[in-house]
Design a protein around this motif. Structure first.
Motif, PDB file in Angstrom:
ATOM      1  N   ILE A  80     -38.904-119.152 -87.864  1.00 10.36           N
ATOM      2  CA  ILE A  80     -38.553-117.866 -87.243  1.00 10.36           C
ATOM      3  C   ILE A  80     -38.666-118.018 -85.729  1.00 10.36           C
ATOM      4  CG2 ILE A  80     -39.026-115.403 -87.165  1.00 10.36           C
ATOM      5  CD1 ILE A  80     -40.372-115.695 -89.917  1.00 10.36           C
ATOM      6  N   THR A  81     -37.519-118.054 -85.070  1.00  6.37           N
ATOM      7  CA  THR A  81     -37.426-118.384 -83.649  1.00  6.37           C
ATOM      8  C   THR A  81     -37.018-117.175 -82.821  1.00  6.37           C
ATOM      9  OG1 THR A  81     -36.678-120.624 -84.254  1.00  6.37           O
ATOM     10  CG2 THR A  81     -36.295-119.925 -81.979  1.00  6.37           C
ATOM     11  N   PHE A  82     -37.554-117.077 -81.605  1.00  6.85           N
ATOM     12  CA  PHE A  82     -37.022-116.120 -80.637  1.00  6.85           C
ATOM     13  C   PHE A  82     -36.862-116.821 -79.300  1.00  6.85           C
ATOM     14  CE2 PHE A  82     -41.569-115.903 -80.098  1.00  6.85           C
ATOM     15  CZ  PHE A  82     -41.799-115.613 -78.760  1.00  6.85           C
ATOM     16  N   GLU A  83     -35.787-116.457 -78.595  1.00  9.73           N
ATOM     17  CA  GLU A  83     -35.554-116.982 -77.258  1.00  9.73           C
ATOM     18  C   GLU A  83     -36.292-116.135 -76.241  1.00  9.73           C
ATOM     19  OE1 GLU A  83     -31.119-118.936 -77.946  1.00  9.73           O
ATOM     20  OE2 GLU A  83     -31.320-117.080 -76.794  1.00  9.73           O
ATOM     21  N   ALA A  84     -36.688-116.783 -75.145  1.00  5.65           N
ATOM     22  CA  ALA A  84     -37.458-116.082 -74.112  1.00  5.65           C
ATOM     23  C   ALA A  84     -37.159-116.669 -72.749  1.00  5.65           C
ATOM     24  CB  ALA A  84     -38.956-116.188 -74.405  1.00  5.65           C
ATOM     25  N   ASN A  85     -37.281-115.839 -71.737  1.00  7.08           N
ATOM     26  CA  ASN A  85     -37.275-116.299 -70.354  1.00  7.08           C
ATOM     27  C   ASN A  85     -38.695-116.183 -69.810  1.00  7.08           C
ATOM     28  OD1 ASN A  85     -34.612-117.042 -70.111  1.00  7.08           O
ATOM     29  ND2 ASN A  85     -33.955-115.122 -69.168  1.00  7.08           N
ATOM     30  N   GLY A 100     -45.278-113.062 -87.420  1.00  9.33           N
ATOM     31  CA  GLY A 100     -44.580-114.071 -88.215  1.00  9.33           C
ATOM     32  C   GLY A 100     -43.673-114.993 -87.440  1.00  9.33           C
ATOM     33  N   PHE A 101     -43.428-114.710 -86.154  1.00  7.57           N
ATOM     34  CA  PHE A 101     -42.631-115.638 -85.348  1.00  7.57           C
ATOM     35  C   PHE A 101     -43.425-116.922 -85.163  1.00  7.57           C
ATOM     36  CE2 PHE A 101     -40.835-111.544 -84.253  1.00  7.57           C
ATOM     37  CZ  PHE A 101     -39.471-111.810 -84.119  1.00  7.57           C
ATOM     38  N   ASN A 102     -42.781-118.051 -85.428  1.00  4.21           N
ATOM     39  CA  ASN A 102     -43.507-119.321 -85.345  1.00  4.21           C
ATOM     40  C   ASN A 102     -42.829-120.355 -84.455  1.00  4.21           C
ATOM     41  OD1 ASN A 102     -41.372-120.203 -87.024  1.00  4.21           O
ATOM     42  ND2 ASN A 102     -42.592-119.819 -88.877  1.00  4.21           N
ATOM     43  N   ARG A 103     -41.762-119.967 -83.767  1.00  2.00           N
ATOM     44  CA  ARG A 103     -41.074-120.894 -82.864  1.00  2.00           C
ATOM     45  C   ARG A 103     -40.528-120.112 -81.682  1.00  2.00           C
ATOM     46  NH1 ARG A 103     -35.936-123.276 -82.037  1.00  2.00           N
ATOM     47  NH2 ARG A 103     -36.078-125.497 -81.496  1.00  2.00           N
ATOM     48  N   ILE A 104     -40.702-120.654 -80.478  1.00  2.73           N
ATOM     49  CA  ILE A 104     -40.197-120.021 -79.269  1.00  2.73           C
ATOM     50  C   ILE A 104     -39.295-121.013 -78.543  1.00  2.73           C
ATOM     51  CG2 ILE A 104     -42.328-120.657 -78.043  1.00  2.73           C
ATOM     52  CD1 ILE A 104     -41.864-118.250 -76.204  1.00  2.73           C
ATOM     53  N   SER A 105     -38.137-120.536 -78.090  1.00  7.33           N
ATOM     54  CA  SER A 105     -37.199-121.337 -77.312  1.00  7.33           C
ATOM     55  C   SER A 105     -37.120-120.725 -75.922  1.00  7.33           C
ATOM     56  CB  SER A 105     -35.816-121.341 -77.977  1.00  7.33           C
ATOM     57  OG  SER A 105     -34.883-122.060 -77.194  1.00  7.33           O
ATOM     58  N   MET A 106     -37.623-121.454 -74.927  1.00  2.00           N
ATOM     59  CA  MET A 106     -37.771-120.889 -73.597  1.00  2.00           C
ATOM     60  C   MET A 106     -36.775-121.505 -72.619  1.00  2.00           C
ATOM     61  SD  MET A 106     -41.279-120.393 -71.421  1.00  2.00           S
ATOM     62  CE  MET A 106     -42.055-119.689 -72.871  1.00  2.00           C
ATOM     63  N   GLY A 107     -36.108-120.660 -71.850  1.00  2.00           N
ATOM     64  CA  GLY A 107     -35.106-121.114 -70.895  1.00  2.00           C
ATOM     65  C   GLY A 107     -35.703-121.538 -69.572  1.00  2.00           C
TER      66      GLY A 107
END
Length: 408
Positions: free
Chosen positions: A99-104, A120-127
Motif C-alpha cells: 500500500i503506497t502513497f506518493e509524497a513531496n 495500513g500504508f506500508n510504502r512511501i514514494s517521495m519526490g
C-alpha cells in the motif's frame, strides 16, 4: 466494465489525487494547483466510485494499492486514511498487500506519516528529484534539499520501512557532477528503492514553452552518460535494476508498478486514471469537476474504452516486458499468443551483436542498459517484425478463402 473473472485472481487499485501545492514545470500528469476548495467534493466522489465498482471486482483479491498524483500527501492524511478504510471495507485486501502513497518533502510531518503507517500504508514514494538547490528552483519544485532529508528522517521515525525516492536526470543546468552528487545524496538516505527518470519535455508543459524559447537542456549523449553511470553506481550499492528506470534492494521492487509491466489487472479511480480490467482498457475524463459530476450526478465519466484483442496483447507483451530486466521468453510468447518467435529472436540476436540485448542463462531475452537507452526504437522494430509475421501467416488463409469462393 465487467469481464470474465476467475476466483483467486489478484487485482491492483490505483487512486489518483490530482491536487498539488504548485505545478512543476515538467509535469504532464493531470494535476491542479490552487483547487483545495474542491477536495471535499472529490473525496465524496472517490468514496462513491470505490463502493459502486466493488461488485465487479468481488472475485478478486487486492494485493497492491497505490495513491498517486498530483501530491497525495498534500491531500491530507485524514482523507487518505478514509479512502484506504473504504477500500478495505468494499474489497478483499490481502494481509500482505503493498500500500503506497506518493509524497513531496514539503507536505509531510512525523505525526501524519505515523498515522498513515498505523492505518495500513506500508510504502512511501517521495519526490526528491535533485539534491542541487539550483536544479530544484529551475523546475519549480516546492521543497528544498534540506526538507528532503528531514522528510526521510520523519518517515523512518514513523517506522515506514519501505521508502522509494525519485530522481530526475537531464534537468536544466544539470551536469554529470551535479547528477552524481544527487545520486550520492539519495544513497546516503538509505532508501529501499530508487526511481531515476530521464527528463521528458512534454507538450503543453511550462518546460516545453521554455525550451521552445531556446533554453538548452543536457543533450542525449550527456543524458546517456548520466544513465549508464547511475546504473553502475547503484549496482555497486546493492540495488538491482528490474526496469528501465527502477532499482531496489532485494525484495523491495514495486509490486504495483510491476503489475503494469506484467500486464496484470488494475482499476484506476480519479480524473485521468486508467484501468485494464475484464479484458478492457479504459480511462476516466481528465477533468476534476467532470469526474465529480460523472460519479455523483451520472454525467459522462468515460474518456476512452477499448476491448483489447489478443493480437494487440502480444504487442504489449513485447513492449512492456522488455522494459523489465526479466524480459521475454520464446515459449511464454508462443503459449500465450500462438505466434512464431523466430523473427523476434533473429532480430534480438542482431541487437545482441550491438550490445543492446542479451540472452540469460534461463533462456530469456532482455535489453541491456545500453539497449534501454534506445528501447523505444528497438521495441518499435520488434513490433514491426511481429506484424509482418502475423500478416504472412494470415495471407495464405485469405488466399484459400478467396479461391474457395471463386470455385463455387
Amino acid at each position: 466494465m465487467r469481464g470474465k473473472q476467475t476466483g483467486g485472481d489478484k487485482l491492483g487499485i490505483y487512486i489518483h489525487i490530482p491536487f498539488c501545492r504548485s505545478k512543476c514545470d515538467y509535469c504532464d500528469f493531470y494535476s491542479l494547483a490552487g483547487h483545495e476548495e474542491g477536495m471535499d467534493n472529490y473525496q465524496r466522489a472517490l468514496l462513491a466510485h470505490l463502493k459502486e465498482t466493488a461488485l465487479s471486482a468481488r472475485s478478486f483479491s487486492v494485493d497492491t494499492i497505490y495513491f498517486g498524483g498530483g501530491t497525495p500527501s498534500f491531500y491530507g492524511e485524514k482523507r487518505l486514511r478514509e479512502l484506504l478504510s473504504a477500500v478495505k471495507k468494499h474489497y478483499r485486501v490481502d494481509r500482505d498487500a503493498e500500500i503506497t502513497f506518493e509524497a513531496n518533502p514539503d507536505s509531510v510531518s512525523f505525526r501524519a506519516l505515523r498515522a498513515l503507517r498505523r492505518a495500513g500504508f506500508n510504502r512511501i514514494s517521495m519526490g526528491l528529484q535533485s539534491a542541487c538547490p539550483a536544479e530544484l528552483l529551475s523546475i519549480h519544485r516546492p521543497h528544498t534539499v534540506e526538507q528532503g532529508g528531514e522528510a526521510v528522517a520523519a518517515a523512518r521515525k514513523a517506522k515506514l520501512k519501505n521508502l522509494s525516492l525519485d530522481l530526475i536526470y537531464g534537468l536544466p543546468g544539470q551536469t554529470m557532477d551535479s547528477w552524481q552528487r544527487s545520486v550520492e545524496y539519495a544513497l546516503s538516505l538509505g532508501p529501499e528503492h530508487l526511481s531515476c527518470y530521464g527528463l521528458k519535455v512534454e507538450e503543453g508543459t511550462a518546460l516545453a514553452a521554455r525550451v521552445s524559447r531556446g533554453e538548452a537542456l543536457p543533450d542525449d549523449d550527456a543524458q546517456a552518460d548520466m544513465y549508464l553511470w547511475m546504473v553502475e553506481r547503484l549496482a555497486q550499492s546493492g540495488y538491482e535494476q528490474y526496469e528501465i528506470s527502477n532499482f531496489s534492494k532485494p525484495g523491495f521492487s514495486s509490486r504495483h508498478n510491476l503489475r503494469y509491466w506484467q500486464m496484470e489487472p488494475y482499476i484506476g479511480f480519479g480524473p485521468g486514471a486508467h484501468s485494464d480490467f475484464g479484458g478492457r482498457r479504459y480511462a476516466w475524463v481528465r477533468d476534476l469537476d467532470g469526474y465529480i459530476r460523472g460519479v455523483l450526478e451520472g454525467g459522462t465519466l468515460l474518456d476512452s474504452e477499448d476491448l483489447i484483442p489478443q493480437e494487440e496483447r502480444s504487442s504489449e507483451y513485447l513492449m512492456l516486458r522488455l522494459r523489465t530486466t526479466h524480459g521475454i521468453e520464446e515459449w511464454e510468447y508462443r503459449g500465450n499468443y500462438f505466434m512464431d518467435f523466430a523473427p523476434i529472436e533473429a532480430r534480438l540476436e542482431q541487437f545482441a551483436a550491438q550490445g543492446w540485448a542479451e540472452k540469460t542463462a534461463q533462456g530469456r531475452w532482455r535489453l541491456t542498459p545500453r539497449g534501454f537507452l534506445v528501447s523505444n526504437q528497438l521495441m518499435a522494430d520488434l513490433m514491426e517484425r511481429q506484424e509482418r509475421a502475423r500478416l504472412s501467416k494470415l495471407l495464405p488463409r485469405v488466399r484459400e478463402q478467396f479461391q474457395s469462393r471463386n470455385s463455387k
